[in-house]
Scaffold this motif. Structure first.
Motif, PDB file in Angstrom:
ATOM      1  N   THR A   1       0.828  -1.208   0.000  1.00 24.71           N
ATOM      2  CA  THR A   1       0.000   0.000   0.000  1.00 24.71           C
ATOM      3  C   THR A   1       0.860   1.254   0.000  1.00 24.71           C
ATOM      4  O   THR A   1       0.643   2.189  -0.784  1.00 24.71           O
ATOM      5  N   HIS A   2       1.869   1.301   0.888  1.00 26.95           N
ATOM      6  CA  HIS A   2       2.737   2.478   0.967  1.00 26.95           C
ATOM      7  C   HIS A   2       3.525   2.677  -0.324  1.00 26.95           C
ATOM      8  O   HIS A   2       3.730   3.815  -0.771  1.00 26.95           O
ATOM      9  N   ALA A   3       3.973   1.568  -0.919  1.00 23.57           N
ATOM     10  CA  ALA A   3       4.702   1.680  -2.187  1.00 23.57           C
ATOM     11  C   ALA A   3       3.787   2.239  -3.277  1.00 23.57           C
ATOM     12  O   ALA A   3       4.208   3.054  -4.103  1.00 23.57           O
ATOM     13  N   GLY A   4       2.512   1.831  -3.269  1.00 20.54           N
ATOM     14  CA  GLY A   4       1.566   2.358  -4.241  1.00 20.54           C
ATOM     15  C   GLY A   4       1.332   3.836  -4.082  1.00 20.54           C
ATOM     16  O   GLY A   4       1.284   4.587  -5.061  1.00 20.54           O
ATOM     17  N   VAL A   5       1.178   4.286  -2.830  1.00 18.19           N
ATOM     18  CA  VAL A   5       0.989   5.713  -2.559  1.00 18.19           C
ATOM     19  C   VAL A   5       2.200   6.503  -3.043  1.00 18.19           C
ATOM     20  O   VAL A   5       2.081   7.563  -3.657  1.00 18.19           O
ATOM     21  N   ARG A   6       3.373   5.979  -2.768  1.00 21.45           N
ATOM     22  CA  ARG A   6       4.614   6.659  -3.167  1.00 21.45           C
ATOM     23  C   ARG A   6       4.705   6.825  -4.680  1.00 21.45           C
ATOM     24  O   ARG A   6       5.163   7.873  -5.179  1.00 21.45           O
ATOM     25  N   LEU A   7       4.255   5.818  -5.429  1.00 21.35           N
ATOM     26  CA  LEU A   7       4.337   5.872  -6.888  1.00 21.35           C
ATOM     27  C   LEU A   7       3.035   6.335  -7.534  1.00 21.35           C
ATOM     28  O   LEU A   7       2.898   6.283  -8.757  1.00 21.35           O
ATOM     29  N   SER A   8       2.084   6.761  -6.703  1.00 20.83           N
ATOM     30  CA  SER A   8       0.786   7.239  -7.197  1.00 20.83           C
ATOM     31  C   SER A   8       0.092   6.194  -8.067  1.00 20.83           C
ATOM     32  O   SER A   8      -0.428   6.487  -9.149  1.00 20.83           O
ATOM     33  N   THR A   9       0.098   4.966  -7.588  1.00 18.48           N
ATOM     34  CA  THR A   9      -0.583   3.892  -8.306  1.00 18.48           C
ATOM     35  C   THR A   9      -1.443   3.111  -7.329  1.00 18.48           C
ATOM     36  O   THR A   9      -1.281   3.207  -6.110  1.00 18.48           O
ATOM     37  N   SER A  10      -2.376   2.318  -7.846  1.00 16.86           N
ATOM     38  CA  SER A  10      -3.317   1.613  -6.985  1.00 16.86           C
ATOM     39  C   SER A  10      -2.657   0.419  -6.295  1.00 16.86           C
ATOM     40  O   SER A  10      -1.628  -0.099  -6.748  1.00 16.86           O
ATOM     41  N   GLN A  11      -3.289  -0.013  -5.203  1.00 13.48           N
ATOM     42  CA  GLN A  11      -2.764  -1.167  -4.484  1.00 13.48           C
ATOM     43  C   GLN A  11      -2.798  -2.417  -5.360  1.00 13.48           C
ATOM     44  O   GLN A  11      -1.876  -3.233  -5.335  1.00 13.48           O
ATOM     45  N   SER A  12      -3.856  -2.577  -6.159  1.00  8.75           N
ATOM     46  CA  SER A  12      -3.958  -3.749  -7.020  1.00  8.75           C
ATOM     47  C   SER A  12      -2.856  -3.758  -8.075  1.00  8.75           C
ATOM     48  O   SER A  12      -2.271  -4.808  -8.381  1.00  8.75           O
ATOM     49  N   ALA A  13      -2.561  -2.574  -8.640  1.00  8.86           N
ATOM     50  CA  ALA A  13      -1.488  -2.494  -9.641  1.00  8.86           C
ATOM     51  C   ALA A  13      -0.143  -2.820  -8.999  1.00  8.86           C
ATOM     52  O   ALA A  13       0.708  -3.495  -9.600  1.00  8.86           O
ATOM     53  N   MET A  14       0.042  -2.344  -7.750  1.00 14.96           N
ATOM     54  CA  MET A  14       1.294  -2.618  -7.051  1.00 14.96           C
ATOM     55  C   MET A  14       1.415  -4.093  -6.717  1.00 14.96           C
ATOM     56  O   MET A  14       2.500  -4.684  -6.809  1.00 14.96           O
ATOM     57  N   SER A  15       0.296  -4.722  -6.347  1.00 12.85           N
ATOM     58  CA  SER A  15       0.297  -6.161  -6.068  1.00 12.85           C
ATOM     59  C   SER A  15       0.640  -6.942  -7.334  1.00 12.85           C
ATOM     60  O   SER A  15       1.362  -7.947  -7.281  1.00 12.85           O
ATOM     61  N   GLY A  16       0.136  -6.461  -8.477  1.00 13.54           N
ATOM     62  CA  GLY A  16       0.461  -7.096  -9.750  1.00 13.54           C
ATOM     63  C   GLY A  16       1.948  -7.013 -10.063  1.00 13.54           C
ATOM     64  O   GLY A  16       2.560  -7.973 -10.536  1.00 13.54           O
ATOM     65  N   SER A  17       2.547  -5.836  -9.786  1.00 14.43           N
ATOM     66  CA  SER A  17       3.988  -5.674 -10.004  1.00 14.43           C
ATOM     67  C   SER A  17       4.779  -6.612  -9.104  1.00 14.43           C
ATOM     68  O   SER A  17       5.768  -7.222  -9.531  1.00 14.43           O
ATOM     69  N   LEU A  18       4.352  -6.724  -7.840  1.00 16.18           N
ATOM     70  CA  LEU A  18       5.041  -7.619  -6.910  1.00 16.18           C
ATOM     71  C   LEU A  18       4.953  -9.067  -7.402  1.00 16.18           C
ATOM     72  O   LEU A  18       5.945  -9.820  -7.330  1.00 16.18           O
ATOM     73  N   ALA A  19       3.790  -9.462  -7.913  1.00 18.55           N
ATOM     74  CA  ALA A  19       3.633 -10.828  -8.414  1.00 18.55           C
ATOM     75  C   ALA A  19       4.578 -11.093  -9.583  1.00 18.55           C
ATOM     76  O   ALA A  19       5.208 -12.163  -9.670  1.00 18.55           O
ATOM     77  N   ARG A  20       4.699 -10.122 -10.497  1.00 20.62           N
ATOM     78  CA  ARG A  20       5.604 -10.278 -11.639  1.00 20.62           C
ATOM     79  C   ARG A  20       7.056 -10.357 -11.182  1.00 20.62           C
ATOM     80  O   ARG A  20       7.850 -11.156 -11.706  1.00 20.62           O
ATOM     81  N   LEU A  21       7.400  -9.530 -10.201  1.00 21.67           N
ATOM     82  CA  LEU A  21       8.768  -9.547  -9.691  1.00 21.67           C
ATOM     83  C   LEU A  21       9.076 -10.870  -8.988  1.00 21.67           C
ATOM     84  O   LEU A  21      10.186 -11.410  -9.102  1.00 21.67           O
ATOM     85  N   ARG A  22       8.107 -11.394  -8.269  1.00 22.51           N
ATOM     86  CA  ARG A  22       8.310 -12.678  -7.587  1.00 22.51           C
ATOM     87  C   ARG A  22       8.542 -13.788  -8.616  1.00 22.51           C
ATOM     88  O   ARG A  22       9.393 -14.665  -8.421  1.00 22.51           O
ATOM     89  N   ARG A  23       7.800 -13.758  -9.710  1.00 23.69           N
ATOM     90  CA  ARG A  23       7.994 -14.772 -10.747  1.00 23.69           C
ATOM     91  C   ARG A  23       9.364 -14.615 -11.399  1.00 23.69           C
ATOM     92  O   ARG A  23      10.055 -15.596 -11.674  1.00 23.69           O
ATOM     93  N   HIS A  24       9.736 -13.368 -11.646  1.00 19.43           N
ATOM     94  CA  HIS A  24      11.016 -13.118 -12.311  1.00 19.43           C
ATOM     95  C   HIS A  24      12.188 -13.608 -11.467  1.00 19.43           C
ATOM     96  O   HIS A  24      13.118 -14.250 -11.974  1.00 19.43           O
ATOM     97  N   PHE A  25      12.159 -13.278 -10.168  1.00 22.41           N
ATOM     98  CA  PHE A  25      13.280 -13.643  -9.299  1.00 22.41           C
ATOM     99  C   PHE A  25      13.101 -15.014  -8.639  1.00 22.41           C
ATOM    100  O   PHE A  25      14.009 -15.480  -7.943  1.00 22.41           O
ATOM    101  N   ASN A  26      11.922 -15.622  -8.861  1.00 15.74           N
ATOM    102  CA  ASN A  26      11.644 -16.906  -8.220  1.00 15.74           C
ATOM    103  C   ASN A  26      11.901 -16.814  -6.712  1.00 15.74           C
ATOM    104  O   ASN A  26      12.550 -17.677  -6.108  1.00 15.74           O
ATOM    105  N   ASP A  27      11.386 -15.716  -6.138  1.00 17.68           N
ATOM    106  CA  ASP A  27      11.608 -15.453  -4.710  1.00 17.68           C
ATOM    107  C   ASP A  27      10.439 -14.613  -4.205  1.00 17.68           C
ATOM    108  O   ASP A  27       9.900 -13.775  -4.944  1.00 17.68           O
ATOM    109  N   GLU A  28      10.067 -14.797  -2.950  1.00 17.51           N
ATOM    110  CA  GLU A  28       8.937 -14.045  -2.389  1.00 17.51           C
ATOM    111  C   GLU A  28       9.242 -12.561  -2.220  1.00 17.51           C
ATOM    112  O   GLU A  28       8.344 -11.721  -2.200  1.00 17.51           O
TER     113      GLU A  28
END
Length: 330
Positions: free
Chosen positions: A24-51
């Motif tokens: 949530t805080h990361a989304g506020v900082r980048l002026s984006t929604s929580q859902s969009a930020m969660s989507g970015s985190l999911a993509r990053l987790r897949r890319h790095f194969n890490d939580e």
């Protein structure tokens, strides 16, 4: 995997997520929604194969890989920002830039008016959003990343680059009819016995530390979250307040109060501007810093006596010191 195989905007999201440790805080900082930020985190987790972020109780913590990634990502984005700024030009007369500046109510009272006069003349389209200091804001780098400048006393030792911009000293503020005034002065015994209006900012002011050194514990009757309201609180009372002199002089015409010297040697107050190193080379930010320097220099004249030697010593040791390798670019 080559750079073309990943959206580089994810690096910006990765930095925000790892620094904030909160979607949530990361989304506020980048002026984006929580859902969009969660989507970015999911993509990053897949890319790095890490939580990357794992829940521990009610908070999130970085995984070992995320701990190693954070400084690399920070350095990479800083270099990218530096490269992009090399071809950027800032024209203050034509700019519609919007800056965010954090400062105390005291600095707002004495600094903002001359600053806005300069900006109106040199950059009429520029907008400045002023924000008050809030609790917990001066303890970490996160808030420094969210604002262009923070103007606070040097003693807070914020991470980032800093430069002294304005000097002041503490004086006593009392009602002009206070019976303890003798020839326009107060003594140490008076400060020990009089009720005080204190500024509750979470940290002792230099004047408070001086009283502590003298073995005086102020008898606080009223506390406030800032300096600006103090003159109005003590008017018509037997209380005393230790406040910066520039503020005291400014309010003498509005509240029934009078300024008297402290019964101990001058206690200097040095206000500095702090900024995050990732803004250091930005032309617009350089213009903002230079404008703040200019206003500070116009205010920095002795207030009744020569500036204390302590101020010169502080100035000499607090230029753009935290990242000396960047100083030549300022």
């Amino acid at each position: 995997m080559g750079l073309g195989a990943i959206d580089l905007n994810l690096l910006v999201a990765l930095e925000a997520l790892l620094e904030e440790k909160n979607v949530t805080h990361a989304g506020v900082r980048l002026s984006t929604s929580q859902s969009a930020m969660s989507g970015s985190l999911a993509r990053l987790r897949r890319h790095f194969n890490d939580e990357l972020l794992v829940r521990v109780g009610r908070e999130y913590e970085l995984t070992p890989l995320a701990e190693r990634l954070l400084p690399v990502v920070q350095a990479s984005l800083h270099k990218a920002e530096e490269a992009l700024s090399l071809t950027r030009h800032f024209d203050p007369q034509r700019s519609r830039q919007r800056f965010s500046v954090v400062m105390s109510d005291y600095v707002m009272s004495v600094f903002v008016e001359p600053l806005l006069r300069v900006i109106a003349e040199e950059a009429p389209g520029v907008r400045i959003d002023f924000h008050p200091i809030v609790e917990g804001q001066l303890e970490n780098e996160t808030h420094l990343r969210c604002h262009d400048l923070m103007i606070v006393p040097l003693g807070y030792q914020l991470p980032g680059v800093s430069e002294a911009v304005m000097h002041d000293r503490f004086v006593c503020l009392v009602d002009p009819n206070n019976p303890r005034l003798v020839d326009g002065r107060l003594g140490l015994r008076d400060l020990a016995e009089m009720p005080h209006v204190a500024c509750a900012i979470g940290k002792l002011t230099p004047a408070d530390r001086q009283l502590e050194t003298l073995g005086i514990t102020p008898r606080v009757q009223v506390s406030t979250p800032g300096f600006s309201v103090m003159p109005f609180l003590l008017s018509g009372t037997d209380m005393v307040a230790l406040v910066p002199e520039r503020l005291a002089r400014r309010y003498e015409g509005f509240a029934r109060c009078t300024t008297v010297p402290t019964p101990f040697p001058d206690v200097p107050l040095v206000e500095a501007m702090y900024w995050h190193h990732n803004r250091h080379s930005d032309p617009a930010h350089r213009w903002l810093r230079e404008t703040v320097r200019k206003v500070g220099a116009s205010l920095d004249v002795p207030l009744g006596s020569d500036a204390p030697e302590e101020i010169a010593a502080v100035d000499a040791s607090h230029g753009e010191h935290a990242f000396p390798e960047l100083s030549a670019a300022s």
